[in-house]
Design a protein around this motif. Structure first.
Motif, mmCIF file in Angstrom:
data_model
loop_
_atom_site.group_PDB
_atom_site.id
_atom_site.type_symbol
_atom_site.label_atom_id
_atom_site.label_comp_id
_atom_site.label_asym_id
_atom_site.label_seq_id
_atom_site.Cartn_x
_atom_site.Cartn_y
_atom_site.Cartn_z
ATOM 1 N N ALA A 5 0.849 -1.194 0.000
ATOM 2 C CA ALA A 5 0.000 0.000 0.000
ATOM 3 C C ALA A 5 0.883 1.242 0.000
ATOM 4 O O ALA A 5 0.581 2.229 -0.673
ATOM 5 C CB ALA A 5 -0.925 -0.005 1.211
ATOM 6 N N ARG A 6 1.979 1.182 0.730
ATOM 7 C CA ARG A 6 2.904 2.317 0.800
ATOM 8 C C ARG A 6 3.454 2.674 -0.584
ATOM 9 O O ARG A 6 3.485 3.836 -0.971
ATOM 10 C CB ARG A 6 4.035 1.962 1.775
ATOM 11 C CG ARG A 6 4.981 3.063 2.064
ATOM 12 C CD ARG A 6 5.921 2.631 3.207
ATOM 13 N NE ARG A 6 6.795 3.693 3.551
ATOM 14 C CZ ARG A 6 6.474 4.761 4.271
ATOM 15 N NH1 ARG A 6 5.247 4.884 4.732
ATOM 16 N NH2 ARG A 6 7.343 5.707 4.523
ATOM 17 N N ASP A 8 2.095 1.814 -3.539
ATOM 18 C CA ASP A 8 0.968 2.250 -4.357
ATOM 19 C C ASP A 8 0.634 3.715 -4.068
ATOM 20 O O ASP A 8 0.471 4.522 -4.984
ATOM 21 C CB ASP A 8 -0.237 1.355 -4.101
ATOM 22 C CG ASP A 8 -1.454 1.761 -4.900
ATOM 23 O OD1 ASP A 8 -1.373 1.819 -6.140
ATOM 24 O OD2 ASP A 8 -2.510 2.036 -4.287
ATOM 25 N N TYR A 9 0.544 4.066 -2.795
ATOM 26 C CA TYR A 9 0.251 5.455 -2.415
ATOM 27 C C TYR A 9 1.355 6.403 -2.879
ATOM 28 O O TYR A 9 1.078 7.509 -3.338
ATOM 29 C CB TYR A 9 0.091 5.588 -0.906
ATOM 30 C CG TYR A 9 -1.140 4.947 -0.315
ATOM 31 C CD1 TYR A 9 -2.247 4.590 -1.090
ATOM 32 C CD2 TYR A 9 -1.216 4.693 1.050
ATOM 33 C CE1 TYR A 9 -3.372 4.019 -0.530
ATOM 34 C CE2 TYR A 9 -2.338 4.131 1.624
ATOM 35 C CZ TYR A 9 -3.420 3.788 0.832
ATOM 36 O OH TYR A 9 -4.533 3.234 1.399
ATOM 37 N N ARG A 12 1.005 6.942 -6.611
ATOM 38 C CA ARG A 12 -0.174 7.779 -6.889
ATOM 39 C C ARG A 12 0.083 9.232 -6.505
ATOM 40 O O ARG A 12 -0.318 10.150 -7.232
ATOM 41 C CB ARG A 12 -1.391 7.203 -6.179
ATOM 42 C CG ARG A 12 -1.856 5.920 -6.842
ATOM 43 C CD ARG A 12 -2.857 5.109 -6.055
ATOM 44 N NE ARG A 12 -3.912 5.886 -5.467
ATOM 45 C CZ ARG A 12 -4.613 5.454 -4.408
ATOM 46 N NH1 ARG A 12 -4.360 4.288 -3.856
ATOM 47 N NH2 ARG A 12 -5.577 6.203 -3.914
ATOM 48 N N ALA A 32 -3.716 13.958 -0.768
ATOM 49 C CA ALA A 32 -4.464 12.923 -0.044
ATOM 50 C C ALA A 32 -5.922 12.900 -0.488
ATOM 51 O O ALA A 32 -6.487 11.831 -0.734
ATOM 52 C CB ALA A 32 -4.365 13.165 1.461
ATOM 53 N N GLN A 35 -6.345 11.593 -4.207
ATOM 54 C CA GLN A 35 -6.034 10.180 -4.427
ATOM 55 C C GLN A 35 -6.623 9.250 -3.364
ATOM 56 O O GLN A 35 -6.325 8.062 -3.352
ATOM 57 C CB GLN A 35 -4.514 9.990 -4.499
ATOM 58 C CG GLN A 35 -3.903 10.550 -5.763
ATOM 59 C CD GLN A 35 -4.419 9.848 -7.001
ATOM 60 O OE1 GLN A 35 -4.597 8.635 -7.015
ATOM 61 N NE2 GLN A 35 -4.680 10.622 -8.045
ATOM 62 N N ILE A 37 -5.979 8.938 -0.172
ATOM 63 C CA ILE A 37 -4.896 8.367 0.630
ATOM 64 C C ILE A 37 -5.018 8.933 2.038
ATOM 65 O O ILE A 37 -5.195 10.145 2.191
ATOM 66 C CB ILE A 37 -3.512 8.745 0.040
ATOM 67 C CG1 ILE A 37 -3.371 8.223 -1.392
ATOM 68 C CG2 ILE A 37 -2.381 8.225 0.924
ATOM 69 C CD1 ILE A 37 -2.136 8.737 -2.124
ATOM 70 N N LEU A 42 0.216 9.491 4.264
ATOM 71 C CA LEU A 42 0.839 10.190 3.149
ATOM 72 C C LEU A 42 1.970 11.103 3.618
ATOM 73 O O LEU A 42 2.995 11.199 2.952
ATOM 74 C CB LEU A 42 -0.202 11.000 2.371
ATOM 75 C CG LEU A 42 0.340 11.789 1.180
ATOM 76 C CD1 LEU A 42 0.973 10.863 0.145
ATOM 77 C CD2 LEU A 42 -0.759 12.637 0.563
#
Length: 152
Positions: A5-6, A8-9, A12, A32, A35, A37, A42
């Motif tokens: 997830a880290r 991917d974020y 993005r 944030a 996206q 997040i 973030l």
């Protein structure tokens, strides 16, 4: 291979910054929100990206984050490495640090080949490529195979 997830974020967020590059810095809140997040998560990611030379931060009224280089000069691999480390590891080790014996001896070659393919794709795609929707032909061809979209 698993994309955290880290990572991917982070990708993005970098893409959001790449899309906004001509208009100036973006706040963490704006990224944030755009996206979806979690803001606190973030903030930590953006700090890692700043330390890793992917983004620059600017304080003040018009402050926020912006890319440290042109979107064309930042690969997806650059972003993933900054927040997650090596692209491919086995039990936390890089493939060249491993050795196997007996029937598993050629397994190392498989892990190295996997790493080479992951590198080829992620290093060959820039933030600008993704933002423009113009992925390299080799990547588009891989994704065009219907089998790529199914889970066996």
């Amino acid at each position: 291979m698993r994309i955290s997830a880290r990572a991917d974020y982070a990708v993005r967020a970098a893409l959001q910054l790449a899309a906004a590059a001509p208009t100036g810095p973006l706040t963490a809140e704006a990224i944030a929100s755009a996206q979806a997040i979690p803001h606190k998560f973030l903030e930590g990611i953006l700090n890692d990206m700043r330390r890793g030379g992917i983004v620059l931060s600017q304080r003040g009224l018009n402050g926020g984050y912006r890319l440290a280089r042109a979107p064309e000069a930042i690969s997806i691999a650059d972003v993933v490495r900054v927040v997650d480390g090596p692209l491919v590891s086995v039990q936390g080790l890089r493939p060249p640090e491993l050795s196997y014996d007996g029937p598993a001896a050629s397994l190392l070659t498989l892990w190295v080949a996997l790493r080479a393919n992951v590198r080829e794709i992620l290093e060959g795609v820039s933030l600008a490529d993704v933002v423009s929707g113009s992925l390299p032909e080799a990547v588009a061809a891989l994704a065009a195979d219907p089998a790529a979209w199914s889970n066996p």
